[in-house]
Design a protein around this motif. Structure first.
Motif, PDB file in Angstrom:
ATOM      1  N   LEU A  74       0.835  -1.204   0.000  1.00  0.00           N
ATOM      2  CA  LEU A  74       0.000   0.000   0.000  1.00  0.00           C
ATOM      3  C   LEU A  74       0.868   1.251   0.000  1.00  0.00           C
ATOM      4  CD1 LEU A  74      -2.256  -2.068   0.920  1.00  0.00           C
ATOM      5  CD2 LEU A  74      -3.271  -0.114   2.082  1.00  0.00           C
ATOM      6  N   ASP A  75       0.628   2.111  -0.947  1.00  0.00           N
ATOM      7  CA  ASP A  75       1.316   3.390  -1.038  1.00  0.00           C
ATOM      8  C   ASP A  75       0.762   4.328   0.037  1.00  0.00           C
ATOM      9  OD1 ASP A  75       2.579   5.707  -1.743  1.00  0.00           O
ATOM     10  OD2 ASP A  75       1.955   5.691  -3.841  1.00  0.00           O
ATOM     11  N   ILE A  76       1.621   4.731   0.994  1.00  0.00           N
ATOM     12  CA  ILE A  76       1.194   5.665   2.050  1.00  0.00           C
ATOM     13  C   ILE A  76       1.906   7.000   1.906  1.00  0.00           C
ATOM     14  CG2 ILE A  76       0.644   3.787   3.654  1.00  0.00           C
ATOM     15  CD1 ILE A  76       3.258   4.540   5.146  1.00  0.00           C
ATOM     16  N   SER A  77       2.435   7.292   0.721  1.00  0.00           N
ATOM     17  CA  SER A  77       3.158   8.543   0.512  1.00  0.00           C
ATOM     18  C   SER A  77       2.193   9.724   0.525  1.00  0.00           C
ATOM     19  CB  SER A  77       3.923   8.492  -0.814  1.00  0.00           C
ATOM     20  OG  SER A  77       3.028   8.399  -1.897  1.00  0.00           O
ATOM     21  N   ALA A  78       2.775  10.921   0.496  1.00  0.00           N
ATOM     22  CA  ALA A  78       1.975  12.139   0.656  1.00  0.00           C
ATOM     23  C   ALA A  78       0.938  12.306  -0.443  1.00  0.00           C
ATOM     24  CB  ALA A  78       2.905  13.361   0.694  1.00  0.00           C
ATOM     25  N   SER A  79       1.251  11.894  -1.672  1.00  0.00           N
ATOM     26  CA  SER A  79       0.304  12.098  -2.773  1.00  0.00           C
ATOM     27  C   SER A  79      -0.992  11.325  -2.564  1.00  0.00           C
ATOM     28  CB  SER A  79       0.943  11.676  -4.097  1.00  0.00           C
ATOM     29  OG  SER A  79       1.241  10.294  -4.101  1.00  0.00           O
ATOM     30  N   MET A  80      -0.967  10.284  -1.710  1.00  0.00           N
ATOM     31  CA  MET A  80      -2.190   9.531  -1.436  1.00  0.00           C
ATOM     32  C   MET A  80      -3.175  10.338  -0.598  1.00  0.00           C
ATOM     33  SD  MET A  80      -1.857   6.657  -3.017  1.00  0.00           S
ATOM     34  CE  MET A  80      -2.995   5.506  -2.293  1.00  0.00           C
ATOM     35  N   ASN A 131     -10.195  10.582   0.224  1.00  0.00           N
ATOM     36  CA  ASN A 131      -8.966  10.836  -0.515  1.00  0.00           C
ATOM     37  C   ASN A 131      -8.499   9.544  -1.185  1.00  0.00           C
ATOM     38  OD1 ASN A 131      -7.671   9.269   1.500  1.00  0.00           O
ATOM     39  ND2 ASN A 131      -7.235  11.083   2.736  1.00  0.00           N
ATOM     40  N   ARG A 132      -7.382   9.634  -1.860  1.00  0.00           N
ATOM     41  CA  ARG A 132      -6.908   8.478  -2.610  1.00  0.00           C
ATOM     42  C   ARG A 132      -6.625   7.281  -1.708  1.00  0.00           C
ATOM     43  NH1 ARG A 132      -2.613  11.238  -6.899  1.00  0.00           N
ATOM     44  NH2 ARG A 132      -4.181  12.329  -8.172  1.00  0.00           N
ATOM     45  N   PHE A 133      -6.112   7.537  -0.513  1.00  0.00           N
ATOM     46  CA  PHE A 133      -5.787   6.413   0.350  1.00  0.00           C
ATOM     47  C   PHE A 133      -7.055   5.709   0.840  1.00  0.00           C
ATOM     48  CE2 PHE A 133      -4.577   4.280   4.292  1.00  0.00           C
ATOM     49  CZ  PHE A 133      -3.493   3.555   3.836  1.00  0.00           C
ATOM     50  N   ARG A 164      -7.433   1.792   0.533  1.00  0.00           N
ATOM     51  CA  ARG A 164      -7.792   0.900   1.634  1.00  0.00           C
ATOM     52  C   ARG A 164      -8.993   0.031   1.274  1.00  0.00           C
ATOM     53  NH1 ARG A 164      -9.180   4.413   5.044  1.00  0.00           N
ATOM     54  NH2 ARG A 164      -7.254   4.690   6.243  1.00  0.00           N
ATOM     55  N   THR A 165     -10.001   0.639   0.645  1.00  0.00           N
ATOM     56  CA  THR A 165     -11.191  -0.120   0.241  1.00  0.00           C
ATOM     57  C   THR A 165     -10.831  -1.200  -0.780  1.00  0.00           C
ATOM     58  OG1 THR A 165     -12.560   1.830   0.630  1.00  0.00           O
ATOM     59  CG2 THR A 165     -13.508   0.076  -0.711  1.00  0.00           C
ATOM     60  N   ALA A 166      -9.946  -0.863  -1.728  1.00  0.00           N
ATOM     61  CA  ALA A 166      -9.521  -1.851  -2.716  1.00  0.00           C
ATOM     62  C   ALA A 166      -8.766  -2.992  -2.045  1.00  0.00           C
ATOM     63  CB  ALA A 166      -8.648  -1.186  -3.774  1.00  0.00           C
ATOM     64  N   ALA A 167      -7.915  -2.669  -1.052  1.00  0.00           N
ATOM     65  CA  ALA A 167      -7.158  -3.706  -0.351  1.00  0.00           C
ATOM     66  C   ALA A 167      -8.090  -4.618   0.439  1.00  0.00           C
ATOM     67  CB  ALA A 167      -6.135  -3.062   0.572  1.00  0.00           C
ATOM     68  N   THR A 198      -1.624   1.779  -5.439  1.00  0.00           N
ATOM     69  CA  THR A 198      -0.979   3.087  -5.462  1.00  0.00           C
ATOM     70  C   THR A 198      -1.744   4.012  -6.391  1.00  0.00           C
ATOM     71  OG1 THR A 198       1.074   4.225  -6.077  1.00  0.00           O
ATOM     72  CG2 THR A 198       0.545   2.232  -7.282  1.00  0.00           C
ATOM     73  N   ASP A 199      -1.402   5.304  -6.329  1.00  0.00           N
ATOM     74  CA  ASP A 199      -1.960   6.252  -7.298  1.00  0.00           C
ATOM     75  C   ASP A 199      -1.049   6.404  -8.512  1.00  0.00           C
ATOM     76  OD1 ASP A 199       0.128   7.581  -6.148  1.00  0.00           O
ATOM     77  OD2 ASP A 199      -1.012   9.346  -5.541  1.00  0.00           O
ATOM     78  N   GLY A 200       0.128   5.793  -8.464  1.00  0.00           N
ATOM     79  CA  GLY A 200       1.032   5.842  -9.609  1.00  0.00           C
ATOM     80  C   GLY A 200       1.620   7.198  -9.882  1.00  0.00           C
TER      81      GLY A 200
END
Length: 635
Positions: free
Chosen positions: A94-100, A108-110, A114-117, A191-193
């Motif tokens: 799981l991408d937890i970087s700032a852009s998420m 938000n994107r995260f 989370r829902t997808a995971a 991730t949001d890529g």
């Protein structure tokens, strides 16, 4: 079937050799005899039959070629894959970087990640296991392999996006290390890529299945951010500062916004700025008659990413450094210390034992110039031609006119002193313990060295300054400055402390401060946390949230700021090449992955078949042996 060792096919090279050998076999030369007519009559009678001998000869070569082919195939170690419903491992990265933290119409994107995971976890067969990794600046194992669906979903619900730049490549490599050959795990990269090239990361490994959120049909993200913010003092001005601010428009349209700078909550700049699409601009401002402790810059704009909209700069003004000099007529050391305005200098010709403990505890640095200590060492000391028993150094005599060999370039005390040379009349000849670090070496003995443990931090000069020309050299003020900075780094005259998100904060503690064994840190959420310390260095690693941090010890208080300052992370646009197939739930608006049909196949079981191939080759060898016996008997 699949070959696992292609090097075994080299044995096929024997086939041309075998054909050449058979072609070179001896052939009989026909000759006319008196009884030739008898054999001609026999051949005419048997002209309609097939010659078994010729077939046997050709069959022998064909069998030998087939034997070589089978042996080569066996050496190539073929395996046969069969589809079976075996348990499979899954690794969720799981991408937890700032852009998420980019805001969407819902959450938000995260939140979508989370829902997808959770959707992936719920769709797994009961016998499958899953592991959860978070991909921030440093990848972290949030949950090891488990088949407990409730525990896995609980970890996902507690996970949050941070303000740090991400390192997805490092996280994927960590996930690949857990995917062993016996249990080939499927790696789900959620991730949001944004900010990196996802296709190049996943192209070479079929185990990696990217899940891009929120999806390409989402409207383009909008962001204007501050990517750099620095302050420095103006030369020749006690209260003048220069500020450097870099702003960037990441949108595809022009943007107009307001830039504001505050000094301790007082506005000192309010300016409207316009940037074209993709434009970045570096601005420099000068301010007079301010002595800020905290400076804040912010852009007022409506965008989808607010982590880089506000940044901070912190100035620490520690109190004057308390230095106690004990010297019997040390003119040069007294004069050089009086030059530094941030030093509170006390000079004495002697220090009786009755006052030793009190003087040592009240001062940051104690300097003993040709004076023996009158009590135990406990603090920071500069020892000039003085060698206490607590320092693990053994004196072995006196050296006359030692020749300087060089400085230890790894020591901070030797900064800017690499080529410095000077003359010394006499110096102590010493042998150093492993705990002592040489700084300046001569042909007979070290001349300057340092010692550091939990109680004592000391610089030792093994010669008398009055017996050298060092005080007359330009390097002397530099050397004293380096010594003071090393002995008391936490109390420098001016410090601009701003860190990038994820970068650890470190500070040196004096021996008096380590007695409390703890340091308190106030987080940007205004919550105080206590950390235990051992030794003279405190390092704070969880700087994963932007904002202001305050640090409190028994002897000092300081603060520092954490900002994103990462242009790749601020670029929240999802790259076109990073998009993968997906569909959007019309009811919830959440994005779910859609994989290729062959990508969702269950794990295949590999069965080696090389023993069967070699067995067939051995059977053919036996058959060839029987043919050979038949040819022998026929002769």
């Amino acid at each position: 079937m699949e070959l696992t060792n292609y090097n075994g096919l080299w044995a096929l090279g024997f086939i041309p050799v075998l054909i050449l050998i058979h072609s070179l076999r001896h052939r009989s030369v026909p000759r006319q005899t008196t009884t030739l007519f008898i054999w001609e009559q026999v051949l005419k009678q048997e002209s309609g039959s097939v010659s078994l001998g010729s077939w046997i000869k050709n069959l022998s070569m064909l069998i030998q070629i087939l034997i070589i082919i089978l042996f080569s195939l066996g050496l190539a170690k073929p395996v046969w894959f069969t589809k079976k419903g075996l348990p499979q491992d899954h690794i969720l990265v799981l991408d937890i970087s700032a852009s998420m933290k980019t805001t969407l119409e819902s959450g938000n994107r995260f939140d979508h990640a989370r829902t997808a995971a959770i959707g992936i976890i719920e769709s797994l067969p009961h016998s499958d296991r899953a592991m959860i990794l978070s991909a921030g600046t440093t990848p972290f194992i949030e949950q090891s392999f488990s088949s407990d669906r409730s525990a896995l979903k609980q970890v996902l619900r507690k996970l949050k996006a941070s303000d740090v730049p991400g390192d997805m490549e490092k996280a994927v490599h960590l996930a690949q290390s857990f995917s062993v050959a016996e249990r080939m795990a499927r790696i789900h990269v959620i991730t949001d890529g944004a900010g990196y090239d996802l296709p190049s990361l996943t192209r070479s490994d079929d185990r990696i299945h990217p899940v891009i959120v929120p999806g390409p049909e989402h409207q383009p993200s909008r962001n204007v951010g501050i990517t750099r913010f620095e302050f420095r003092k103006q030369k020749g001005s006690a209260s003048g500062f220069e500020a450097l601010v870099r702003v960037r428009n990441y949108m595809t349209d022009p943007a107009v916004f307001k830039l504001q700078i505050f000094s301790d909550r007082q506005s000192i700049l309010d300016q409207k700025i316009g940037l074209d699409a993709g434009e970045h601009r570096t601005l420099i401002y000068r301010f007079n008659n301010i002595s800020p402790s905290v400076l804040k810059a912010q852009v007022t704009v409506r965008d989808d990413f607010d982590v880089d909209n506000t940044v901070w700069a912190v100035f620490n003004y520690p109190p004057k450094l308390r230095v106690y000099l004990v010297s019997k007529g040390g003119f040069f050391i007294n004069q050089i210390l009086g030059v530094y305005p941030h030093l509170n200098l006390t000079v004495s010709e002697s220090l009786p034992a009755s006052s030793w403990d009190e003087v040592v505890s009240r001062n940051d640095i104690v300097i003993l110039d040709r004076v023996a200590p009158q009590g135990p060492l406990n603090g920071s000391f500069l020892l000039i031609d003085s060698l206490p028993k607590e320092i693990p150094v053994t004196q072995a005599g006196i050296v006359d006119t030692p020749k300087i060999l060089g400085w230890n370039s790894l020591s901070p005390i030797a900064n800017s002193l690499r080529h410095t040379q000077f003359k010394i009349n006499t110096a102590k000849k010493v042998r150093l313990d492993k705990q002592v670090t040489p700084v300046l070496a001569s042909d007979h003995s070290p001349l300057i060295y340092t010692f550091h443990d939990d109680r004592v931090k000391a610089v030792i000069m093994g010669f008398d300054l009055e017996n050298s020309d060092l005080p007359l050299r330009v390097a002397f003020p530099v050397l004293i400055k380096n010594m003071i900075q090393w002995l008391a780094p936490e109390k420098q005259p001016f410090a601009f402390t701003s860190l990038a998100a994820g970068q650890p904060f470190a500070m040196e503690l004096s021996p008096h401060e380590t007695r409390d064994d703890s340091v308190q840190v106030r987080l940007p959420s205004n919550r105080w946390e206590r950390f235990r310390v051992s030794g003279s260095r405190f390092e704070f690693n969880p700087t994963h949230t932007v904002g202001l941090y305050k640090v409190k010890t028994s002897g000092q208080r300081t603060q520092f700021s954490v900002n994103l300052f990462n242009e790749n992370e601020s670029d929240i646009t999802i790259r076109r090449g990073n998009q993968v197939n997906h569909h959007q739930d019309s009811g919830t608006g959440l994005i779910h992955p859609v994989y290729r049909k062959e990508g969702m196949d269950r794990k295949k079981s590999a069965k080696p078949i090389w023993p069967l191939v070699l067995a067939m080759a051995l059977i053919l060898i036996g058959f060839e042996f029987m043919l050979w016996l038949q040819r022998i008997k026929g002769r």
